[in-house]
Scaffold this motif. Structure first.
Motif, PDB file in Angstrom:
ATOM      1  N   VAL A 130       0.857  -1.184   0.000  1.00 21.22           N
ATOM      2  CA  VAL A 130       0.000   0.000   0.000  1.00 21.22           C
ATOM      3  C   VAL A 130       0.894   1.235   0.000  1.00 21.22           C
ATOM      4  O   VAL A 130       2.078   1.167   0.366  1.00 21.22           O
ATOM      5  CB  VAL A 130      -0.943  -0.006   1.223  1.00 21.22           C
ATOM      6  CG1 VAL A 130      -1.892  -1.199   1.152  1.00 21.22           C
ATOM      7  CG2 VAL A 130      -0.161  -0.028   2.527  1.00 21.22           C
ATOM      8  N   ASP A 173      -9.845  -3.733  -7.932  1.00 17.69           N
ATOM      9  CA  ASP A 173      -9.435  -3.092  -6.682  1.00 17.69           C
ATOM     10  C   ASP A 173     -10.628  -2.915  -5.743  1.00 17.69           C
ATOM     11  O   ASP A 173     -10.505  -3.101  -4.523  1.00 17.69           O
ATOM     12  CB  ASP A 173      -8.793  -1.732  -6.964  1.00 17.69           C
ATOM     13  CG  ASP A 173      -7.371  -1.858  -7.481  1.00 17.69           C
ATOM     14  OD1 ASP A 173      -6.950  -2.995  -7.782  1.00 17.69           O
ATOM     15  OD2 ASP A 173      -6.675  -0.823  -7.583  1.00 17.69           O
ATOM     16  N   GLY A 174     -11.788  -2.567  -6.304  1.00 12.19           N
ATOM     17  CA  GLY A 174     -12.975  -2.422  -5.473  1.00 12.19           C
ATOM     18  C   GLY A 174     -13.375  -3.739  -4.826  1.00 12.19           C
ATOM     19  O   GLY A 174     -13.714  -3.782  -3.641  1.00 12.19           O
ATOM     20  N   MET A 176     -11.384  -6.224  -4.122  1.00  7.63           N
ATOM     21  CA  MET A 176     -10.399  -6.553  -3.094  1.00  7.63           C
ATOM     22  C   MET A 176     -10.642  -5.754  -1.818  1.00  7.63           C
ATOM     23  O   MET A 176     -10.472  -6.269  -0.700  1.00  7.63           O
ATOM     24  CB  MET A 176      -8.988  -6.305  -3.616  1.00  7.63           C
ATOM     25  CG  MET A 176      -8.539  -7.256  -4.712  1.00  7.63           C
ATOM     26  SD  MET A 176      -8.623  -9.010  -4.238  1.00  7.63           S
ATOM     27  CE  MET A 176      -7.433  -9.059  -2.912  1.00  7.63           C
ATOM     28  N   ARG A 177     -11.044  -4.504  -1.966  1.00  9.46           N
ATOM     29  CA  ARG A 177     -11.305  -3.700  -0.771  1.00  9.46           C
ATOM     30  C   ARG A 177     -12.516  -4.231  -0.009  1.00  9.46           C
ATOM     31  O   ARG A 177     -12.511  -4.269   1.229  1.00  9.46           O
ATOM     32  CB  ARG A 177     -11.498  -2.228  -1.156  1.00  9.46           C
ATOM     33  CG  ARG A 177     -10.218  -1.599  -1.693  1.00  9.46           C
ATOM     34  CD  ARG A 177     -10.361  -0.100  -1.933  1.00  9.46           C
ATOM     35  NE  ARG A 177      -9.164   0.426  -2.568  1.00  9.46           N
ATOM     36  CZ  ARG A 177      -8.032   0.696  -1.940  1.00  9.46           C
ATOM     37  NH1 ARG A 177      -7.940   0.485  -0.634  1.00  9.46           N
ATOM     38  NH2 ARG A 177      -6.983   1.177  -2.604  1.00  9.46           N
ATOM     39  N   ASN A 180     -11.407  -7.444   1.756  1.00 10.50           N
ATOM     40  CA  ASN A 180     -10.569  -7.206   2.927  1.00 10.50           C
ATOM     41  C   ASN A 180     -11.325  -6.550   4.072  1.00 10.50           C
ATOM     42  O   ASN A 180     -10.921  -6.661   5.232  1.00 10.50           O
ATOM     43  CB  ASN A 180      -9.355  -6.356   2.534  1.00 10.50           C
ATOM     44  CG  ASN A 180      -8.369  -7.138   1.692  1.00 10.50           C
ATOM     45  OD1 ASN A 180      -8.296  -8.354   1.755  1.00 10.50           O
ATOM     46  ND2 ASN A 180      -7.602  -6.424   0.875  1.00 10.50           N
ATOM     47  N   ALA A 181     -12.421  -5.865   3.748  1.00  8.31           N
ATOM     48  CA  ALA A 181     -13.253  -5.297   4.803  1.00  8.31           C
ATOM     49  C   ALA A 181     -14.089  -6.360   5.499  1.00  8.31           C
ATOM     50  O   ALA A 181     -14.452  -6.206   6.673  1.00  8.31           O
ATOM     51  CB  ALA A 181     -14.167  -4.214   4.222  1.00  8.31           C
ATOM     52  N   PRO A 186      -6.271 -10.366   5.563  1.00  8.88           N
ATOM     53  CA  PRO A 186      -6.384  -9.601   4.316  1.00  8.88           C
ATOM     54  C   PRO A 186      -5.508 -10.182   3.216  1.00  8.88           C
ATOM     55  O   PRO A 186      -4.522 -10.866   3.477  1.00  8.88           O
ATOM     56  CB  PRO A 186      -5.901  -8.206   4.719  1.00  8.88           C
ATOM     57  CG  PRO A 186      -4.987  -8.444   5.879  1.00  8.88           C
ATOM     58  CD  PRO A 186      -5.563  -9.624   6.611  1.00  8.88           C
ATOM     59  N   VAL A 188      -3.619  -8.404   0.245  1.00 10.90           N
ATOM     60  CA  VAL A 188      -3.289  -7.098  -0.309  1.00 10.90           C
ATOM     61  C   VAL A 188      -2.852  -7.260  -1.757  1.00 10.90           C
ATOM     62  O   VAL A 188      -1.807  -7.842  -2.047  1.00 10.90           O
ATOM     63  CB  VAL A 188      -2.183  -6.416   0.514  1.00 10.90           C
ATOM     64  CG1 VAL A 188      -1.798  -5.076  -0.123  1.00 10.90           C
ATOM     65  CG2 VAL A 188      -2.640  -6.217   1.946  1.00 10.90           C
ATOM     66  N   TYR A 190      -3.588  -4.533  -4.990  1.00 12.71           N
ATOM     67  CA  TYR A 190      -4.299  -3.426  -5.619  1.00 12.71           C
ATOM     68  C   TYR A 190      -3.484  -2.932  -6.809  1.00 12.71           C
ATOM     69  O   TYR A 190      -2.299  -2.624  -6.678  1.00 12.71           O
ATOM     70  CB  TYR A 190      -4.500  -2.281  -4.621  1.00 12.71           C
ATOM     71  CG  TYR A 190      -5.255  -2.687  -3.377  1.00 12.71           C
ATOM     72  CD1 TYR A 190      -6.592  -3.070  -3.446  1.00 12.71           C
ATOM     73  CD2 TYR A 190      -4.636  -2.681  -2.131  1.00 12.71           C
ATOM     74  CE1 TYR A 190      -7.295  -3.450  -2.309  1.00 12.71           C
ATOM     75  CE2 TYR A 190      -5.328  -3.048  -0.983  1.00 12.71           C
ATOM     76  CZ  TYR A 190      -6.651  -3.423  -1.078  1.00 12.71           C
ATOM     77  OH  TYR A 190      -7.342  -3.798   0.050  1.00 12.71           O
TER      78      TYR A 190
END
Length: 236
Positions: A130, A173-174, A176-177, A180-181, A186, A188, A190
């Motif tokens: 990140v 990416d959306g 994955m977010r 992970n939420a 998680p 990672v 992105y």
């Protein structure tokens, strides 16, 4: 999925719901049968560009995976070549692919080397970091390079807004977010945050002089700019 020898949809789902390390341990035996391996169409132009600026002595492939980048180092380095990755499964495959290289299981954010290398390369790994980790990552790379040593990696031009690639990366990416939420541990990965302006700024702060070299073999965008460039950061 991808090829008859590639991972199944179920195997990919299990990987995606694992930690990054465990996911790559599971995927390693079939990783080279997926689109995630850096293709020769990218590796070959990078090799030619580095050969023109070399030779180099010792080389390190950062986050080496199954060893695709070690083939580049073999072509441009006259000394030893080393691959570092935190996935034991990926390193096992790499040893079979590039048996003459040395391998170290380690974290890119805590590299277990002194200033022993003249060239560090990396392919396809930066999505696992990140933006808040870039400063530490580049500081670690600087630590393992001799003065004047180079850190080189290909960086595609950003996808044009509204293009298929743009929406695909935005959607990935959306997803994955959201994953992970809702799920631990998680994973990672992105694609969009690693952009040249931020990368150049953090490399400069870490003590590098940065140039961007076009890779014309990879084509041009409609505006004439290269589709992919080679970032070359030289340790000051």
């Amino acid at each position: 999925m991808f090829t008859p020898q590639g991972p199944t949809l179920r195997e990919l789902a299990v990987q995606a719901l694992s930690s990054v390390e465990r996911g790559y341990d599971l995927l390693a035996p079939k990783f080279d049968q997926t689109p995630f391996r850096t293709p020769d169409a990218v590796l070959d132009p990078v090799t030619r560009a580095l050969r023109a600026s070399g030779p180099y002595e010792n080389g390190l492939d950062l986050c080496c995976g199954t060893g695709a980048g070690l083939g580049v180092l073999r072509e441009v380095c006259t000394g030893r070549t080393v691959g570092v990755d935190f996935s034991a499964g990926m390193l096992r495959v790499a040893r079979d692919e590039e048996p003459d290289a040395s391998y170290v299981r380690g974290d890119a954010l805590a590299l277990p080397f002194g200033p022993a290398f003249d060239l560090v390369v990396s392919f396809g790994a930066f999505g696992h970091f990140v933006p808040g980790q870039y400063a530490r990552l580049f500081s670690q790379v600087r630590q393992v390079l001799r003065p004047g040593g180079r850190f080189a990696f290909p960086l595609p031009a950003p996808a044009r807004p509204g293009s298929l690639a743009y929406w695909a990366m935005l959607g990935f990416d959306g997803a994955m977010r959201v994953r992970n939420a809702l799920w631990r541990p998680p994973f990672v990965m992105y694609y969009r945050p690693f952009i040249l302006s931020d990368v150049r700024r953090e490399l400069d702060r870490a003590g590098f002089d940065v140039t961007l070299r076009g890779l014309p073999d990879l084509g041009k965008r409609p505006d004439g700019s290269p589709r992919c460039g080679l970032v070359v950061a030289t340790r000051r």
